[in-house]
Design a protein around this motif. Structure first.
Motif, PDB file in Angstrom:
ATOM      1  N   UNK A 133       0.819  -1.209   0.000  1.00  0.00           N
ATOM      2  CA  UNK A 133       0.000   0.000   0.000  1.00  0.00           C
ATOM      3  C   UNK A 133       0.853   1.260   0.000  1.00  0.00           C
ATOM      4  N   UNK A 134       1.960   1.225   0.763  1.00  0.00           N
ATOM      5  CA  UNK A 134       2.845   2.397   0.795  1.00  0.00           C
ATOM      6  C   UNK A 134       3.449   2.640  -0.584  1.00  0.00           C
ATOM      7  N   UNK A 135       3.883   1.558  -1.254  1.00  0.00           N
ATOM      8  CA  UNK A 135       4.469   1.731  -2.594  1.00  0.00           C
ATOM      9  C   UNK A 135       3.419   2.229  -3.585  1.00  0.00           C
ATOM     10  N   UNK A 136       2.159   1.979  -3.314  1.00  0.00           N
ATOM     11  CA  UNK A 136       1.075   2.501  -4.169  1.00  0.00           C
ATOM     12  C   UNK A 136       0.542   3.822  -3.619  1.00  0.00           C
ATOM     13  N   UNK A 137       1.260   4.405  -2.618  1.00  0.00           N
ATOM     14  CA  UNK A 137       0.854   5.658  -1.955  1.00  0.00           C
ATOM     15  C   UNK A 137      -0.605   5.657  -1.484  1.00  0.00           C
TER      16      UNK A 137
ATOM     17  N   UNK B  41      20.408   4.968  -1.048  1.00  0.00           N
ATOM     18  CA  UNK B  41      19.281   4.148  -0.566  1.00  0.00           C
ATOM     19  C   UNK B  41      19.272   2.743  -1.133  1.00  0.00           C
ATOM     20  N   UNK B  42      19.573   2.597  -2.416  1.00  0.00           N
ATOM     21  CA  UNK B  42      19.563   1.270  -3.036  1.00  0.00           C
ATOM     22  C   UNK B  42      20.620   0.367  -2.429  1.00  0.00           C
ATOM     23  N   UNK B  43      21.826   0.889  -2.287  1.00  0.00           N
ATOM     24  CA  UNK B  43      22.912   0.112  -1.699  1.00  0.00           C
ATOM     25  C   UNK B  43      22.660  -0.189  -0.235  1.00  0.00           C
ATOM     26  N   UNK B  44      22.018   0.756   0.453  1.00  0.00           N
ATOM     27  CA  UNK B  44      21.720   0.557   1.872  1.00  0.00           C
ATOM     28  C   UNK B  44      20.707  -0.569   2.047  1.00  0.00           C
ATOM     29  N   UNK B  45      19.653  -0.542   1.222  1.00  0.00           N
ATOM     30  CA  UNK B  45      18.652  -1.614   1.280  1.00  0.00           C
ATOM     31  C   UNK B  45      19.317  -2.970   1.009  1.00  0.00           C
ATOM     32  N   UNK B  46      20.177  -2.993  -0.023  1.00  0.00           N
ATOM     33  CA  UNK B  46      20.912  -4.232  -0.340  1.00  0.00           C
ATOM     34  C   UNK B  46      21.732  -4.709   0.857  1.00  0.00           C
ATOM     35  N   UNK B  47      22.489  -3.792   1.467  1.00  0.00           N
ATOM     36  CA  UNK B  47      23.335  -4.176   2.601  1.00  0.00           C
ATOM     37  C   UNK B  47      22.501  -4.723   3.756  1.00  0.00           C
ATOM     38  N   UNK B 125      20.904  -0.229  -8.062  1.00  0.00           N
ATOM     39  CA  UNK B 125      20.828   0.846  -9.058  1.00  0.00           C
ATOM     40  C   UNK B 125      19.508   1.617  -8.981  1.00  0.00           C
ATOM     41  N   UNK B 126      18.427   0.945  -8.640  1.00  0.00           N
ATOM     42  CA  UNK B 126      17.103   1.567  -8.819  1.00  0.00           C
ATOM     43  C   UNK B 126      16.361   1.932  -7.550  1.00  0.00           C
ATOM     44  N   UNK B 127      16.688   1.348  -6.400  1.00  0.00           N
ATOM     45  CA  UNK B 127      15.802   1.540  -5.253  1.00  0.00           C
ATOM     46  C   UNK B 127      16.061   2.805  -4.451  1.00  0.00           C
ATOM     47  N   UNK B 128      17.213   3.465  -4.703  1.00  0.00           N
ATOM     48  CA  UNK B 128      17.365   4.803  -4.148  1.00  0.00           C
ATOM     49  C   UNK B 128      16.259   5.707  -4.680  1.00  0.00           C
ATOM     50  N   UNK B 129      15.990   5.585  -5.968  1.00  0.00           N
ATOM     51  CA  UNK B 129      14.920   6.365  -6.588  1.00  0.00           C
ATOM     52  C   UNK B 129      13.538   5.985  -6.070  1.00  0.00           C
ATOM     53  N   UNK B 130      13.363   4.702  -5.788  1.00  0.00           N
ATOM     54  CA  UNK B 130      12.072   4.264  -5.240  1.00  0.00           C
ATOM     55  C   UNK B 130      11.845   4.898  -3.863  1.00  0.00           C
ATOM     56  N   UNK B 131      12.884   4.867  -3.007  1.00  0.00           N
ATOM     57  CA  UNK B 131      12.739   5.452  -1.666  1.00  0.00           C
ATOM     58  C   UNK B 131      12.523   6.967  -1.778  1.00  0.00           C
ATOM     59  N   UNK B 132      13.262   7.610  -2.693  1.00  0.00           N
ATOM     60  CA  UNK B 132      13.056   9.049  -2.937  1.00  0.00           C
ATOM     61  C   UNK B 132      11.587   9.338  -3.255  1.00  0.00           C
ATOM     62  N   UNK B 136       8.612  11.359  -1.112  1.00  0.00           N
ATOM     63  CA  UNK B 136       7.900  12.498  -1.715  1.00  0.00           C
ATOM     64  C   UNK B 136       6.436  12.142  -1.992  1.00  0.00           C
ATOM     65  N   UNK B 137       5.980  11.006  -1.442  1.00  0.00           N
ATOM     66  CA  UNK B 137       4.612  10.490  -1.637  1.00  0.00           C
ATOM     67  C   UNK B 137       4.181  10.468  -3.108  1.00  0.00           C
ATOM     68  N   UNK B 138       5.053   9.939  -3.943  1.00  0.00           N
ATOM     69  CA  UNK B 138       4.709   9.694  -5.338  1.00  0.00           C
ATOM     70  C   UNK B 138       4.817   8.183  -5.605  1.00  0.00           C
ATOM     71  N   UNK B 139       3.983   7.655  -6.488  1.00  0.00           N
ATOM     72  CA  UNK B 139       4.189   6.275  -6.920  1.00  0.00           C
ATOM     73  C   UNK B 139       5.518   6.227  -7.672  1.00  0.00           C
ATOM     74  N   UNK B 140       6.431   5.327  -7.268  1.00  0.00           N
ATOM     75  CA  UNK B 140       7.778   5.311  -7.860  1.00  0.00           C
ATOM     76  C   UNK B 140       7.748   5.346  -9.384  1.00  0.00           C
TER      77      UNK B 140
END
Lengths: 200, 200, 200
Positions: A133-137, B41-47, B125-132, B136-140
Motif C-alpha cells: 500500500x505504501x508503494x502505491x501511496x 538508498x539502493x545500496x543501503x537496502x541491499x546491505x 541501481x534503482x531503489x534509491x529512486x524508489x525510496x526518494x 515524496x509520496x509519489x508512486x515510484x
C-alpha cells in the motif's frame, strides 16, 4: 505440508499484489515488484528486525519461482479475476494463518518474549500488504476498519495459551491456523469491522 | 577507476534527489535527506537485506562528502539545471551501469544464486529512486512505463552469460556496464516505453 | 534517570503518533502501529543500519509497555488533547534531546566516525516521525520548514566539541540535551523556520 501451504499463501499474496499494482496502471516491472513485496515483504521485514540475514527468499528460490508464476498468472487472467475472487480470497486467508505461524516460530526459535513473537507473527502475515500500500501511496488498508491483523494477534495469543498446555506441535499449529482462518472467513461473511477512532 | 565512477554515479543520484526535493518545496534538511537516500538508498537496502552492517556509507565517508558536494551544487545552481539536464542525465546513466555491477558483485561475493545477484544489482541501481519517490509520496517512477530497472535486469543476465564464458573480470565489467548505459541512452533517445498493464 | 527520560520521550512520541493516526480515521490496530513506529521507528532504523539485532524494543519490553500505556491514554483522552498540547509538546521535546544522545552513544560505542554518529543521533530522534508520516501518506513534516532535525545535528556537533574538551560524561549529556531542548522551545516560541528551497 506446511511448506506447501506456505507457498500457496505466497502465491495468493503475490496475486493480490499484482492485481493492486495493475489497478494503479503500473508497467510489468512495477507489477512484479509489488507482487514480490506483497508476498515476501512481511517476512523480509521480520528477518531484518531479528537479524536473520541474508533474508529468507535469498536462500530459498522457491519463493521467487512461486511469485514469478503468480505474476504470470495475474497478467494472463487479469480480465477474469473478478470471477476468481472467491478462490483468491480463500488462498489469501490460508496465507494469513500460515504466515502468522511462521513468524511466531521464528521468534520462539531465537528465544524472544511471547509478546514479541506475536508481533513477529502479525508482521509476517500483514506487513507485505502494508508495504504494498505504501508503494502505491495509499494509507495501508489494514490500518482502516478491516479485521485482519487483529486476528493474527488473537491467533498468536491462543497459540501461547495452548502451548502452555503442552499440546503437541502438530495440534498446536493446526488449531492456531484454523482459528485465524475461520475467524477471517466469518469476519468477511458477517461484515465485522473495527470502529475507527476519531478525535471528535 | 571503478570507485571513481561509483562516486560520479553517487553524485548524479544525489543531484537528481535534491532537484526532486526542491520541486516539492522542501527545506534544506529535507533536500539533503532526499539527496542522500536517492544516492545511497539502493545500496543501503541491499546491505540490510544481505546483513552487511554497518551499511556501506557508514564505513566509507567518501559517499557522505560526495553527496554533500552534490547537495551544495544543487542549491547553488538550482535555477540553471534545465541547461545542465543532458550532463546530469549522462552521469545518472553511468551511475545506473556502475551501481548494477556493484550490487551483482556483493551478491556473488557471499555466494548467492545468480537470480538473487541480479535482483541485488537492480536494487542497488534503482531503489534509491524508489525510496526518494516514497518519501515524496509519489508512486515510484520506475514502476510506471520508464525502461530503467528492466535494463539492469538485462545487464545482469548478460553478465552471468559472459561470466560462464570465463571472460576476464575487466572485460566482463566493461561489457555489462556499456550494455546497460548504451541501452538506456537509446531508450531515452528513441522513446522506448514499457506498456502499462491494466485490468480492463 | 536517563532511562526514565528515554521512556518519557517514548511515551510522548507514541501519543503524538496515536493522535496523528486518529486524525486520519484509522482503526485501533492502525492507531497502535502508528504510535509504535513513531515511538521506536527511529531507533529501529538505526539498529538495522548498524546491525544491532534483534532491534532494541524486542529485547526490552519496557518500550512496548510504555507505548501501550500511551496508546490507551491517547484513546481515552482523545477529545481533551487540545488542552494538553503544551505538556505533550514539552515531553516530545525531552524525547528529542534524549533520543539524540542515545543515537550518538550507539554510534560511538561501535567506533563509527563522529559525522556518522551525529547522523545516528538525528535519525534516532527524528525518523520515527518520518515513518509515521509515510505510513499516513504525507510528505514528512520535518522535511518542510520546521526546525527540528537541524537542532539534533547542532546538538551532535556541540557534543563532539565538548567531548574533545574531556568533559565528564554527565556534564556532556546534560549540556547537549539542554541545548537541543532549549533551542527547540525557543524555535517554537519565536517561530523560527527554515526557508524552503524552490527551483524558481
Amino acid at each position: 505440508m506446511f511448506h506447501f501451504l506456505d507457498l500457496i499463501g505466497t502465491m495468493a499474496f503475490a496475486l493480490s499484489g499484482a492485481l493492486t499494482a495493475m489497478s494503479k496502471k503500473m508497467d510489468p516491472f512495477g507489477v512484479f515488484i509489488i507482487a514480490f513485496v506483497t508476498a515476501v515483504g512481511g517476512g523480509t521485514l521480520r528477518d531484518i528486525l531479528i537479524g536473520r540475514t541474508p533474508v529468507g527468499w535469498m536462500l530459498d528460490l522457491n519463493y521467487v519461482y512461486v511469485i514469478a508464476v503468480g505474476f504470470v498468472l495475474a497478467i494472463i487472467f487479469r480480465k477474469k479475476f473478478d470471477k476468481l475472487r472467491t478462490s483468491l480470497f480463500l488462498f489469501d486467508t490460508i496465507g494469513l494463518g500460515v504466515f502468522t505461524l511462521i513468524g511466531l516460530e521464528k521468534g520462539i526459535h531465537i528465544g524472544l518474549h511471547p509478546i514479541i513473537c506475536v508481533a513477529l507473527g502479525t508482521m509476517t502475515a500483514c506487513f507485505g500488504g502494508v508495504i504494498r500500500d505504501i508503494l502505491c501511496t495509499e494509507i495501508p488498508v489494514i490500518f482502516r476498519r478491516e479485521i485482519y491483523a487483529t486476528l493474527c494477534i488473537l491467533g498468536g495469543i491462543v497459540f501461547f495459551i495452548l502451548r502452555d498446555l503442552n499440546l503437541e506441535n502438530d495440534v498446536l499449529y493446526l488449531t492456531t491456523s484454523s482459528i485465524i482462518i475461520s475467524l477471517r472467513l466469518m469476519a468477511v461473511k458477517f461484515k465485522w469491522y473495527l470502529p475507527t477512532l476519531e478525535k471528535k
